[in-house]
Motif scaffolding. Structure first.
Motif, PDB file in Angstrom:
ATOM      1  N   LEU A 159      -3.983  48.542 -13.153  1.00 49.14           N
ATOM      2  CA  LEU A 159      -3.826  47.104 -13.329  1.00 49.14           C
ATOM      3  C   LEU A 159      -5.157  46.343 -13.250  1.00 49.14           C
ATOM      4  CD1 LEU A 159      -1.561  45.050 -13.869  1.00 49.14           C
ATOM      5  CD2 LEU A 159      -1.396  44.729 -11.411  1.00 49.14           C
ATOM      6  N   PRO A 160      -5.993  46.564 -12.223  1.00 47.72           N
ATOM      7  CA  PRO A 160      -7.271  45.826 -12.188  1.00 47.72           C
ATOM      8  C   PRO A 160      -8.209  46.188 -13.341  1.00 47.72           C
ATOM      9  CG  PRO A 160      -6.862  46.939 -10.088  1.00 47.72           C
ATOM     10  CD  PRO A 160      -5.794  47.363 -11.033  1.00 47.72           C
ATOM     11  N   LEU A 161      -8.221  47.458 -13.734  1.00 43.87           N
ATOM     12  CA  LEU A 161      -9.082  47.860 -14.846  1.00 43.87           C
ATOM     13  C   LEU A 161      -8.563  47.298 -16.166  1.00 43.87           C
ATOM     14  CD1 LEU A 161      -9.961  51.463 -13.705  1.00 43.87           C
ATOM     15  CD2 LEU A 161     -11.561  49.590 -14.044  1.00 43.87           C
ATOM     16  N   PHE A 162      -7.242  47.234 -16.322  1.00 44.48           N
ATOM     17  CA  PHE A 162      -6.676  46.611 -17.518  1.00 44.48           C
ATOM     18  C   PHE A 162      -7.059  45.132 -17.554  1.00 44.48           C
ATOM     19  CE2 PHE A 162      -4.616  50.320 -18.699  1.00 44.48           C
ATOM     20  CZ  PHE A 162      -3.678  50.157 -19.712  1.00 44.48           C
ATOM     21  N   ALA A 163      -7.037  44.466 -16.397  1.00 43.89           N
ATOM     22  CA  ALA A 163      -7.394  43.045 -16.339  1.00 43.89           C
ATOM     23  C   ALA A 163      -8.808  42.819 -16.851  1.00 43.89           C
ATOM     24  CB  ALA A 163      -7.253  42.527 -14.908  1.00 43.89           C
ATOM     25  N   VAL A 164      -9.717  43.708 -16.503  1.00 38.47           N
ATOM     26  CA  VAL A 164     -11.105  43.600 -16.966  1.00 38.47           C
ATOM     27  C   VAL A 164     -11.215  44.006 -18.437  1.00 38.47           C
ATOM     28  CG1 VAL A 164     -13.452  44.495 -16.633  1.00 38.47           C
ATOM     29  CG2 VAL A 164     -12.015  43.981 -14.652  1.00 38.47           C
ATOM     30  N   ALA A 165     -10.417  44.979 -18.852  1.00 40.84           N
ATOM     31  CA  ALA A 165     -10.505  45.509 -20.217  1.00 40.84           C
ATOM     32  C   ALA A 165      -9.971  44.547 -21.268  1.00 40.84           C
ATOM     33  CB  ALA A 165      -9.754  46.833 -20.315  1.00 40.84           C
ATOM     34  N   LEU A 166      -9.011  43.719 -20.899  1.00 37.48           N
ATOM     35  CA  LEU A 166      -8.423  42.815 -21.880  1.00 37.48           C
ATOM     36  C   LEU A 166      -9.376  41.668 -22.167  1.00 37.48           C
ATOM     37  CD1 LEU A 166      -4.707  42.691 -20.696  1.00 37.48           C
ATOM     38  CD2 LEU A 166      -5.837  44.343 -22.185  1.00 37.48           C
ATOM     39  N   ARG A 167      -9.547  41.380 -23.423  1.00 39.34           N
ATOM     40  CA  ARG A 167     -10.508  40.349 -23.829  1.00 39.34           C
ATOM     41  C   ARG A 167     -10.017  38.943 -23.477  1.00 39.34           C
ATOM     42  NH1 ARG A 167     -14.805  42.655 -26.049  1.00 39.34           N
ATOM     43  NH2 ARG A 167     -14.532  44.557 -27.216  1.00 39.34           N
TER      44      ARG A 167
ATOM     45  N   THR B 295       0.751  46.418 -18.800  1.00 35.63           N
ATOM     46  CA  THR B 295       0.295  47.680 -18.197  1.00 35.63           C
ATOM     47  C   THR B 295       1.466  48.638 -18.034  1.00 35.63           C
ATOM     48  OG1 THR B 295      -1.420  46.460 -17.019  1.00 35.63           O
ATOM     49  CG2 THR B 295      -0.961  48.683 -16.249  1.00 35.63           C
ATOM     50  N   LEU B 296       2.584  48.137 -17.555  1.00 36.69           N
ATOM     51  CA  LEU B 296       3.784  48.965 -17.356  1.00 36.69           C
ATOM     52  C   LEU B 296       4.287  49.527 -18.678  1.00 36.69           C
ATOM     53  CD1 LEU B 296       5.851  49.930 -15.242  1.00 36.69           C
ATOM     54  CD2 LEU B 296       7.150  47.870 -15.731  1.00 36.69           C
ATOM     55  N   LYS B 297       4.329  48.692 -19.702  1.00 41.77           N
ATOM     56  CA  LYS B 297       4.832  49.121 -21.010  1.00 41.77           C
ATOM     57  C   LYS B 297       3.951  50.208 -21.624  1.00 41.77           C
ATOM     58  CE  LYS B 297       6.752  46.902 -25.034  1.00 41.77           C
ATOM     59  NZ  LYS B 297       6.898  45.629 -25.729  1.00 41.77           N
ATOM     60  N   VAL B 298       2.659  49.951 -21.684  1.00 43.23           N
ATOM     61  CA  VAL B 298       1.734  50.898 -22.310  1.00 43.23           C
ATOM     62  C   VAL B 298       1.683  52.207 -21.518  1.00 43.23           C
ATOM     63  CG1 VAL B 298      -0.704  51.273 -22.850  1.00 43.23           C
ATOM     64  CG2 VAL B 298       0.386  49.123 -23.452  1.00 43.23           C
ATOM     65  N   ASN B 299       1.594  52.108 -20.198  1.00 41.30           N
ATOM     66  CA  ASN B 299       1.570  53.320 -19.381  1.00 41.30           C
ATOM     67  C   ASN B 299       2.896  54.061 -19.439  1.00 41.30           C
ATOM     68  OD1 ASN B 299      -0.922  53.939 -17.761  1.00 41.30           O
ATOM     69  ND2 ASN B 299      -0.780  51.732 -17.512  1.00 41.30           N
ATOM     70  N   GLY B 300       3.984  53.327 -19.516  1.00 43.63           N
ATOM     71  CA  GLY B 300       5.297  53.955 -19.588  1.00 43.63           C
ATOM     72  C   GLY B 300       5.443  54.844 -20.809  1.00 43.63           C
ATOM     73  N   ILE B 301       4.968  54.362 -21.933  1.00 40.49           N
ATOM     74  CA  ILE B 301       5.067  55.136 -23.178  1.00 40.49           C
ATOM     75  C   ILE B 301       4.282  56.444 -23.065  1.00 40.49           C
ATOM     76  CG2 ILE B 301       4.396  55.164 -25.623  1.00 40.49           C
ATOM     77  CD1 ILE B 301       5.033  52.090 -25.592  1.00 40.49           C
ATOM     78  N   THR B 302       3.023  56.361 -22.652  1.00 38.70           N
ATOM     79  CA  THR B 302       2.216  57.581 -22.577  1.00 38.70           C
ATOM     80  C   THR B 302       2.662  58.475 -21.422  1.00 38.70           C
ATOM     81  OG1 THR B 302       0.499  56.398 -21.324  1.00 38.70           O
ATOM     82  CG2 THR B 302       0.200  56.579 -23.712  1.00 38.70           C
TER      83      THR B 302
END
Length: 153
Positions: free
Chosen positions: A108-116, A128-135
């Motif tokens: 979650l914190p890394l996604f927060a920084v990664a999103l433009r 984050t939950l959706k994308v991680n859930g799929i993979t």
């Protein structure tokens, strides 16, 4: 007559696939997650999504999953000493479930920084939950197929 037994099994399929996952597949998962974010119209920095996957995989798959799997009787998460037919799937699924929760929290914190674009905590958490859930479902399926033939419930 003296017969010497030589075993050529240098590790379990679970262990070797875990190492392959760490070294190679994790980068591909990060790229796939980045592309999934783009499909959701969320611009991101791919390298940070890949980094998030490495951080969470090391914590989740190498520490949290094996430790929590023991709570339900799977004392050999990687299958190094368990004889064929005795791998404990209940512990495996519990450990993998706990690792998924840790993955979402760690990424979650890394996604927060990664999103433009900055997101609200609720939207960021759902993305984050959706994308991680799929993979994660895909990887859980692969690990399950590796373990099922030699397992018991």
């Amino acid at each position: 007559m003296n017969l010497n037994l030589i075993l050529l099994n240098a590790g379990s399929p679970m262990m070797w696939f875990g190492l392959f996952h760490l070294l190679i597949i994790n980068a591909a998962i990060g790229v796939v997650e980045s592309r999934l974010l783009i499909r959701l119209k969320v611009e991101n920095r791919t390298w940070l999504i890949v980094l998030a996957n490495y951080v969470s995989m090391v914590a989740g798959l190498f520490f949290i999953a094996p430790l929590t799997a023991e709570w339900l009787g799977n004392t050999d998460f990687w299958g190094n000493t368990t004889s064929y037919g005795n791998y404990q799937m209940q512990g495996f699924f519990f450990g993998m479930g706990m690792a998924f929760i840790a993955t979402v929290i760690l990424e979650l914190p890394l996604f927060a920084v990664a999103l433009r674009e900055k997101q609200t905590l609720k939207k960021l958490s759902l993305i984050t939950l959706k994308v991680n859930g799929i993979t994660y479902i895909l990887m859980l399926s692969v690990y399950s197929l590796i373990n099922l033939p030699g397992s018991k419930w």
